[in-house]
Design a protein around this motif. Structure first.
Motif, short mmCIF file in Angstrom:
data_model
loop_
_atom_site.label_atom_id
_atom_site.label_comp_id
_atom_site.label_asym_id
_atom_site.label_seq_id
_atom_site.Cartn_x
_atom_site.Cartn_y
_atom_site.Cartn_z
N UNK A 157 -2.74 3.16 -3.74
CA UNK A 157 -1.77 2.12 -4.11
C UNK A 157 -1.98 0.92 -3.20
N UNK A 158 -1.51 -0.21 -3.67
CA UNK A 158 -1.47 -1.40 -2.82
C UNK A 158 -0.15 -2.11 -3.07
N UNK A 159 0.26 -2.92 -2.11
CA UNK A 159 1.52 -3.65 -2.23
C UNK A 159 1.24 -5.15 -2.15
N UNK A 217 -3.77 -5.20 0.56
CA UNK A 217 -3.18 -3.90 0.90
C UNK A 217 -2.04 -3.98 1.89
N UNK A 218 -2.05 -4.95 2.78
CA UNK A 218 -1.00 -5.01 3.80
C UNK A 218 0.06 -6.06 3.48
N UNK A 219 -0.25 -7.01 2.63
CA UNK A 219 0.69 -8.09 2.33
C UNK A 219 0.76 -9.16 3.40
N UNK A 271 -12.01 -5.25 -5.49
CA UNK A 271 -11.83 -5.71 -4.11
C UNK A 271 -12.34 -4.63 -3.14
N UNK A 272 -12.88 -5.08 -2.03
CA UNK A 272 -13.13 -4.22 -0.88
C UNK A 272 -12.01 -4.47 0.12
N UNK A 273 -11.36 -3.43 0.64
CA UNK A 273 -10.22 -3.63 1.56
C UNK A 273 -10.62 -4.41 2.80
N UNK A 274 -9.68 -5.19 3.31
CA UNK A 274 -9.96 -6.03 4.47
C UNK A 274 -10.28 -5.21 5.72
#
Length: 398
Positions: free
Chosen positions: A115-117, A150-152, A391-394
């Motif tokens: 999940x992502x926010x 992912x972190x907002x 996307x690739x996560x940061x």
């Protein structure tokens, strides 16, 4: 993520003397933790490792080759239209904005739960401009925001240097937001004057640089062999320079049909694939059986003047990943690395089904699933609202 007993294969007798006497997993030395990280085989495991405890998170942050996972694992597919329940996650960001929890698909393990926010204002108030290094780039009027998928976490640039009615054609970062000398590049126009500009903001500075564009707009920018390559609305390529001032220098090219002007079928796009810069074009077929669309890849041969687009019959071990919005970046990944994807294929992010698989070139009919809807139109367009994107996560870039 596998338990520590399964992840650490070395027996106690083979461990270095420094490991003896440790009281818990949090006390493992950084060198040993760094030897575990290359064994991780999915983003679920990467997130679990980094979230285990403070010392493991620090070890992951200091690991020097995190970005290599971008070539070993496929990108993640964000499905912003699918909300999922997240009772254990905060419903608001640190600055008080409401968060939407969205479903995320991992092609290497479609059964995994990710999940992502994303801040709700991204959907309700802002317009999508692009994504880069795990960040969403959105804006409206004179305001722009960079948001971690992912972190907002947010970065707020200065207001844009022209009128309130602004349209965003593209946006990208030249490096991760925390990197020194990272720039945000935007192609935008003021609806009042109709003039189109390429805008450059050095992250952390107080102002924008701008370059007025004559008769086109920049749709895509990629980094290739240490250079930034831009493609405009007419599929012309440019070398983009940031210093000593923002500038574009046209790259003379000859297209695959021998013409110096491009007459594509349905909005081609560029993507870096290993040591190649590819242009991928496609056409709708009239066949009653098999794939309804045919994709072909062409590499830019810069050993000649002008440079030439040359058809690539096979991408060997590589797969490509695209979304339906022109401004969402395309990716490539070695499909015979950490995951069991199909090579010489294109993964198209969609809605229903969320993943549509295409074979490139002669593999089109062999790969196409006949259960898919033949009337689906596989092309890229501009959308005001956020669409399905890769996307690739940061965390891989920090």
């Amino acid at each position: 993520m596998q338990g520590p007993s399964k992840m650490i294969c070395a027996s106690a007798s083979s461990m270095p003397p420094a490991v003896y006497g440790l009281e818990g997993w949090a006390d493992l030395p950084e060198g040993l933790l760094h030897s575990i990280i290359p064994l991780l085989s999915s983003f679920l495991e990467l997130h679990a490792f980094a979230g285990t405890c403070r010392s493991w998170r620090a070890a992951f942050a200091s690991y020097p080759s995190k970005s290599t996972f971008c070539t070993l694992l496929p990108p993640l597919l964000i499905l912003p239209h699918i909300k999922v329940s997240a009772p254990n996650l905060p419903s608001r960001s640190d600055d008080g904005h409401e968060l939407r929890t969205c479903q995320v698909l991992d092609p290497s393990n479609l059964k995994s739960t990710l999940r992502c926010q994303i801040p709700e204002e991204t959907f309700q108030k802002l317009h999508f401009a692009g994504s880069s290094y795990g960040q969403l780039i959105c804006g409206r009027g004179r305001n722009c925001v960079i948001v971690d998928v992912f972190t907002g976490a947010k970065v707020l640039p200065p207001q844009l240097p022209f009128g309130d009615n602004t349209y965003f054609y593209s946006g990208m970062l030249t490096a991760p937001v925390a990197s020194p000398n990272s720039h945000l590049l935007l192609c935008a126009s003021s609806k009042q004057g109709g003039q189109c500009f390429l805008l450059d903001w050095l992250i952390g500075s107080d102002s924008w640089s701008k370059l007025q564009l004559d008769d086109s707009r920049i749709e895509q920018i990629v980094e290739f062999n240490g250079q930034f390559i831009a493609m405009d609305y007419y599929y012309k390529l440019y070398n983009l320079s940031l210093a000593p001032q923002l500038g574009l220098q046209k790259i003379a090219t000859v297209w695959w049909d021998g013409n110096d002007e491009c007459c594509p079928y349905l909005r081609p796009w560029i993507v870096v694939c290993g040591d190649m810069l590819l242009m991928v074009d496609h056409c709708i077929t009239l066949s009653l059986a098999g794939a309804p669309v045919e994709y072909k890849a062409y590499r830019l041969d810069m050993s000649t003047v002008p440079a030439a687009w040359v058809e690539v019959k096979k991408l060997e071990n590589y797969s490509l990943f695209i979304g339906c919005d022109v401004r969402s970046p395309a990716f490539s990944c070695a499909s015979l690395g950490r995951w069991s994807g199909r090579s010489n294929c294109l993964y198209y992010g969609y809605y229903d089904p969320p993943l549509v698989l295409h074979g490139l070139g002669d593999d089109a009919d062999a790969v196409w699933n006949p259960d898919n809807d033949d009337y689906l139109e596989f092309k890229r367009n501009w959308y005001t609202q956020l669409q399905v994107f890769w996307v690739y996560p940061s965390l891989l870039y920090r």
